[in-house]
Every structure is written in structure tokens, then in C-alpha cells.
Design a protein around this motif. Sequence first.
Motif, PDB file in Angstrom:
ATOM      1  N   TRP A   1     -28.537 -42.977  -3.707  1.00 44.90           N
ATOM      2  CA  TRP A   1     -27.020 -42.596  -2.792  1.00 44.90           C
ATOM      3  C   TRP A   1     -25.985 -42.321  -3.778  1.00 44.90           C
ATOM      4  CZ3 TRP A   1     -22.934 -45.265  -4.642  1.00 44.90           C
ATOM      5  CH2 TRP A   1     -23.778 -46.544  -5.794  1.00 44.90           C
ATOM      6  N   ILE A   2     -25.906 -42.509  -5.413  1.00 49.95           N
ATOM      7  CA  ILE A   2     -26.090 -41.048  -5.896  1.00 49.95           C
ATOM      8  C   ILE A   2     -26.467 -39.805  -5.813  1.00 49.95           C
ATOM      9  CG2 ILE A   2     -25.185 -40.726  -8.486  1.00 49.95           C
ATOM     10  CD1 ILE A   2     -24.695 -44.258  -8.681  1.00 49.95           C
ATOM     11  N   ARG A   3     -26.711 -39.976  -5.980  1.00 51.79           N
ATOM     12  CA  ARG A   3     -27.934 -38.572  -6.163  1.00 51.79           C
ATOM     13  C   ARG A   3     -30.190 -38.921  -6.362  1.00 51.79           C
ATOM     14  NH1 ARG A   3     -25.869 -38.201 -11.502  1.00 51.79           N
ATOM     15  NH2 ARG A   3     -27.369 -38.306 -13.395  1.00 51.79           N
ATOM     16  N   PRO A   4     -29.975 -37.946  -5.512  1.00 51.70           N
ATOM     17  CA  PRO A   4     -32.131 -37.916  -5.831  1.00 51.70           C
ATOM     18  C   PRO A   4     -32.308 -38.351  -7.110  1.00 51.70           C
ATOM     19  CG  PRO A   4     -31.514 -37.058  -4.788  1.00 51.70           C
ATOM     20  CD  PRO A   4     -30.097 -36.513  -4.797  1.00 51.70           C
ATOM     21  N   GLY A   5     -33.401 -40.052  -7.121  1.00 47.90           N
ATOM     22  CA  GLY A   5     -33.846 -40.662  -8.437  1.00 47.90           C
ATOM     23  C   GLY A   5     -32.754 -41.181  -9.639  1.00 47.90           C
ATOM     24  N   PHE A   6     -31.292 -41.214  -8.935  1.00 48.18           N
ATOM     25  CA  PHE A   6     -30.947 -41.661 -10.305  1.00 48.18           C
ATOM     26  C   PHE A   6     -31.040 -42.732 -10.716  1.00 48.18           C
ATOM     27  CE2 PHE A   6     -27.089 -43.760 -11.683  1.00 48.18           C
ATOM     28  CZ  PHE A   6     -26.065 -42.338 -12.541  1.00 48.18           C
ATOM     29  N   LYS A   7     -31.595 -43.573 -11.989  1.00 49.28           N
ATOM     30  CA  LYS A   7     -31.575 -44.376 -12.698  1.00 49.28           C
ATOM     31  C   LYS A   7     -30.430 -44.806 -13.406  1.00 49.28           C
ATOM     32  CE  LYS A   7     -34.780 -43.392 -15.322  1.00 49.28           C
ATOM     33  NZ  LYS A   7     -36.226 -43.896 -15.910  1.00 49.28           N
ATOM     34  N   ARG A   8     -29.989 -46.239 -13.078  1.00 49.33           N
ATOM     35  CA  ARG A   8     -29.080 -46.622 -13.449  1.00 49.33           C
ATOM     36  C   ARG A   8     -30.080 -48.322 -14.782  1.00 49.33           C
ATOM     37  NH1 ARG A   8     -25.768 -46.188 -16.746  1.00 49.33           N
ATOM     38  NH2 ARG A   8     -25.012 -44.877 -15.937  1.00 49.33           N
ATOM     39  N   GLY A   9     -29.619 -48.663 -15.834  1.00 55.46           N
ATOM     40  CA  GLY A   9     -29.499 -50.301 -15.971  1.00 55.46           C
ATOM     41  C   GLY A   9     -28.782 -51.439 -15.900  1.00 55.46           C
ATOM     42  N   ILE A  10     -29.943 -52.469 -15.106  1.00 52.88           N
ATOM     43  CA  ILE A  10     -29.166 -53.718 -14.254  1.00 52.88           C
ATOM     44  C   ILE A  10     -28.768 -54.431 -16.259  1.00 52.88           C
ATOM     45  CG2 ILE A  10     -29.678 -55.244 -13.932  1.00 52.88           C
ATOM     46  CD1 ILE A  10     -29.453 -53.053 -11.956  1.00 52.88           C
ATOM     47  N   VAL A  11     -27.812 -54.941 -16.663  1.00 56.73           N
ATOM     48  CA  VAL A  11     -28.122 -55.367 -18.008  1.00 56.73           C
ATOM     49  C   VAL A  11     -27.049 -56.494 -17.737  1.00 56.73           C
ATOM     50  CG1 VAL A  11     -26.726 -55.134 -20.108  1.00 56.73           C
ATOM     51  CG2 VAL A  11     -27.815 -53.127 -19.109  1.00 56.73           C
ATOM     52  N   HIS A  12     -27.601 -57.708 -18.524  1.00 59.20           N
ATOM     53  CA  HIS A  12     -26.730 -58.979 -18.631  1.00 59.20           C
ATOM     54  C   HIS A  12     -26.233 -59.603 -19.697  1.00 59.20           C
ATOM     55  CE1 HIS A  12     -29.629 -59.728 -14.775  1.00 59.20           C
ATOM     56  NE2 HIS A  12     -30.200 -59.179 -14.871  1.00 59.20           N
ATOM     57  N   ILE A  13     -25.238 -61.013 -19.918  1.00 58.35           N
ATOM     58  CA  ILE A  13     -25.470 -61.152 -21.015  1.00 58.35           C
ATOM     59  C   ILE A  13     -26.102 -62.643 -20.964  1.00 58.35           C
ATOM     60  CG2 ILE A  13     -24.011 -62.325 -22.318  1.00 58.35           C
ATOM     61  CD1 ILE A  13     -21.597 -60.490 -21.056  1.00 58.35           C
ATOM     62  N   GLY A  14     -27.262 -62.438 -22.721  1.00 51.58           N
ATOM     63  CA  GLY A  14     -27.636 -63.047 -22.558  1.00 51.58           C
ATOM     64  C   GLY A  14     -27.374 -64.666 -23.290  1.00 51.58           C
ATOM     65  N   TYR A  15     -27.778 -65.605 -23.828  1.00 54.58           N
ATOM     66  CA  TYR A  15     -27.427 -66.891 -24.826  1.00 54.58           C
ATOM     67  C   TYR A  15     -28.606 -67.528 -25.535  1.00 54.58           C
ATOM     68  CZ  TYR A  15     -25.294 -70.673 -26.927  1.00 54.58           C
ATOM     69  OH  TYR A  15     -25.419 -72.039 -27.783  1.00 54.58           O
ATOM     70  N   ALA A  16     -28.321 -66.870 -27.037  1.00 54.10           N
ATOM     71  CA  ALA A  16     -28.848 -67.770 -27.736  1.00 54.10           C
ATOM     72  C   ALA A  16     -28.560 -68.733 -28.701  1.00 54.10           C
ATOM     73  CB  ALA A  16     -30.110 -66.083 -28.429  1.00 54.10           C
ATOM     74  N   VAL A  17     -29.348 -69.660 -29.723  1.00 51.93           N
ATOM     75  CA  VAL A  17     -28.742 -70.553 -30.752  1.00 51.93           C
ATOM     76  C   VAL A  17     -29.902 -70.653 -31.739  1.00 51.93           C
ATOM     77  CG1 VAL A  17     -27.643 -71.924 -29.058  1.00 51.93           C
ATOM     78  CG2 VAL A  17     -29.747 -72.512 -29.361  1.00 51.93           C
ATOM     79  N   SER A  18     -29.109 -70.897 -33.170  1.00 47.51           N
ATOM     80  CA  SER A  18     -29.844 -71.133 -34.312  1.00 47.51           C
ATOM     81  C   SER A  18     -29.684 -71.576 -35.183  1.00 47.51           C
ATOM     82  CB  SER A  18     -29.883 -69.601 -35.292  1.00 47.51           C
ATOM     83  OG  SER A  18     -30.767 -68.744 -36.752  1.00 47.51           O
ATOM     84  N   ARG A  19     -29.725 -72.246 -36.230  1.00 46.54           N
ATOM     85  CA  ARG A  19     -29.076 -72.802 -37.383  1.00 46.54           C
ATOM     86  C   ARG A  19     -29.172 -71.762 -38.694  1.00 46.54           C
ATOM     87  NH1 ARG A  19     -30.255 -78.496 -37.611  1.00 46.54           N
ATOM     88  NH2 ARG A  19     -31.726 -79.256 -35.488  1.00 46.54           N
ATOM     89  N   ASP A  20     -29.333 -70.807 -38.373  1.00 48.57           N
ATOM     90  CA  ASP A  20     -29.506 -70.304 -39.854  1.00 48.57           C
ATOM     91  C   ASP A  20     -28.625 -68.768 -39.961  1.00 48.57           C
ATOM     92  OD1 ASP A  20     -32.054 -69.237 -38.460  1.00 48.57           O
ATOM     93  OD2 ASP A  20     -32.770 -69.068 -40.438  1.00 48.57           O
ATOM     94  N   GLY A  21     -28.878 -68.381 -38.922  1.00 48.15           N
ATOM     95  CA  GLY A  21     -28.327 -66.771 -38.557  1.00 48.15           C
ATOM     96  C   GLY A  21     -29.423 -65.980 -37.913  1.00 48.15           C
ATOM     97  N   ILE A  22     -30.695 -65.661 -38.553  1.00 49.63           N
ATOM     98  CA  ILE A  22     -31.482 -65.382 -38.777  1.00 49.63           C
ATOM     99  C   ILE A  22     -32.898 -65.843 -37.420  1.00 49.63           C
ATOM    100  CG2 ILE A  22     -33.634 -64.687 -40.416  1.00 49.63           C
ATOM    101  CD1 ILE A  22     -31.244 -65.503 -42.377  1.00 49.63           C
ATOM    102  N   GLU A  23     -33.082 -66.719 -37.435  1.00 43.38           N
ATOM    103  CA  GLU A  23     -34.188 -67.240 -36.628  1.00 43.38           C
ATOM    104  C   GLU A  23     -33.438 -67.527 -35.104  1.00 43.38           C
ATOM    105  OE1 GLU A  23     -36.902 -66.383 -37.111  1.00 43.38           O
ATOM    106  OE2 GLU A  23     -37.249 -65.692 -39.474  1.00 43.38           O
TER     107      GLU A  23
END
Length: 356
Positions: A213-235
Motif C-alpha cells: 500500500w506504500i508502493r509495490p514490493g516495499f519492505k519494512r523490517g519488523i523490529v522489537h526490543i529484547g532483554y537479556a541478563v549476564s553475570r560478566d557483561g560478556i556471556e
Amino acid sequence: MNKRLTFLACGLTAVLAIPDMTQTETTVTTKKPFQPWARKGRIIAPGFAGPRSQSRVSAPSVVRLKNGQLRMYFWTSGKGHQYIYAAEASPNNPYDWKLVKEEPMLGPSPAGNINDKGPSFPWVIQRDDGSWLMYYVTWGSWVPPDELSNRTGLAISNDEGIHWKVLKEPLLPLGKPGEYDAGVTGSVAVLRTGPQTYQMWYTAGERYAILDWIRPGFKRGIVHIGYAVSRDGIEWVKSKKPVLSPRLDAVRSYEALVSKPGITLMNGTYHMWLSVFTMQDGGGYRLNYARSKDVLHWERFTEEEIMPLTPGGFDSDHQSYANVIEQGDELWMFYVGNTFGSTGIGLATMKKSELR
């Protein structure tokens, strides 16, 4: 409206259990501004770091040094590649920034295809052992040219943020097909909330929507905000569900992305300033706000304007990529203007007592 959906490139991951996250929406009608930010104008313009920054200066991450100076890490682009630079200024004069060094803190990785186009979106934290960690976003040739190629990377510094060594590219594995981060992991906000407690909120790309509806074949990524935890900031251990998601066609403007969170923890409340991309009037980013007491349940103020656009200013069309720090009895917001930073980085301030 044609809602045919196409999935992004997918990868594999082992996701450990974290309690489910939920979000609520709140609409508040007020006569005064929801958050009375005072816009101070642009503080860094494209070209600030030479030819490698001629196209963009963007995505600021500001840390306070032992001597009281502010150091800003930021993303630049120029000559077809992405870079991360750093500059310093006194909080007494936040308009006078000086490069820490002429060369970038991080540049394109010569080997492989994860970061061969260069890094962006820095987020820097300091650890108790004296090391500094920089989370950043890679741009690579690992996907077709018309697809998003972002992954989250990690670098470490042992000389207080001057020289950096890449630790992991990529840092976060992609989700399985159909999961909210199956296609892309990107920009992050990381807080160290205890000696062995690190919390991460990250941009997570799920799939593409085909918006004919914007233009034929126009793609837009669907993007969320995820969450993660770590003990050392690395893993890191990722959540099974996103903490915030776009409203898609539940709103007329078609909200496709919620991304690039900036998180501040004050008085037991997590405050998030996020970037929201809608397709209204040609599309673009505006800032939005959410808050949480437990990182599990977020109250998002979808209808509140965080800051008005500035007619004729560097942020006349868009505002995004906010990084909010505490400065005395004020909050300072470093944010990006039009078109992802093509017009530079600005500053806005507000009394802490006025945050709600």
C-alpha cells in the motif's frame, strides 16, 4: 492493505528461560508538556571527525570520566563505511567537543563478512576490574544488498576507553525462525546493576513486512526490543519474548519499529527512551518513553510527545537514538536529528523533578 509477510535471514540459538515480559499502553491527556525537555540545539555536526564523518554523526553514548569530563562515543559514516569515534567536553560547556584521537576507536573488520562495512551504535560501560566494554552494531556483507545486515558486537578496553580490542563478533546469536530476533540483533542499552548483574535491552529484528500500500514490493523490517541478563557483561542469556513490540497496523500510521533503547535507572524505576518508526508522512523516527519497576512489565506512553520537532532546525523532521544521563539535578539527553544523524547530534535538558 496487502499484508504478505516475508521472513528475514534466520540463525540458531539456545535461549534460556527468563520470566515473560509484558507491556501496557497509557494515554495521558495533559495541558503541559509530558516531559518539559529544553532543547539546546545541535552540539556536533557531520564532518566533525573529518571525511569519515561527512555523511553522519549519530547514536551518542556518553560516560563521565574520573576528572568530571564527559566523553561521548558516537557513530559516523563516510566514504562508504561506518566508524566509531570519541570526543570529550566539559559539562560546563557541552558545545565544545574535542576528538580524543584523530583515528576511530573502531573501524571495519578486514576479515570476514560480519563487520566488513564497519561498526555503529556504541554503548560503553565501565567495570569494577578497570576494563571498559563497548557494545556496538556491525554492518556486513553476510546478507543480500537489500537486507539489513546488523549484528551486535563487543569490544574491550584496558586503558580507560582509548584503545579497543574486539572480543566477539557477533555477540548475540540470532533466534530461531519465527522468533522475535530471528533476523537481526542490533543496538543495545546495558546497565550494570550489581557486582555480577548486567542487564541488556537490545534491538531485535524479526522479519520483513511487504507493504504494497506504500508502493509495490516495499519492505519494512519488523523490529522489537529484547532483554537479556549476564553475570560478566560478556556471556548473555536472552528472554524468550520481547519487552516491547511495534503496534503494526493497530495504528493508522503503521508502527513498524521500536528500537535503540536508552535506559536510565533512578530511584528504583527504569526509564526508557526509545526510537519509534512509523510510516506516516513518508516515515521516520520519533522519540517515545516507557518505564518499569521490575524490567518485566513496561508502561509505554504511546500518545505522548517527548519533544516537539524544531522548525528549520537539525531535528525538523526526525528525532531518535537518545542517551540520557544524570547531571546534577538535571537529566541531559543527547539525541540525533534528521535521517539517522545526517544533520548531527543535539542536547536537551530537564530537571529530574519534572520527570514523570
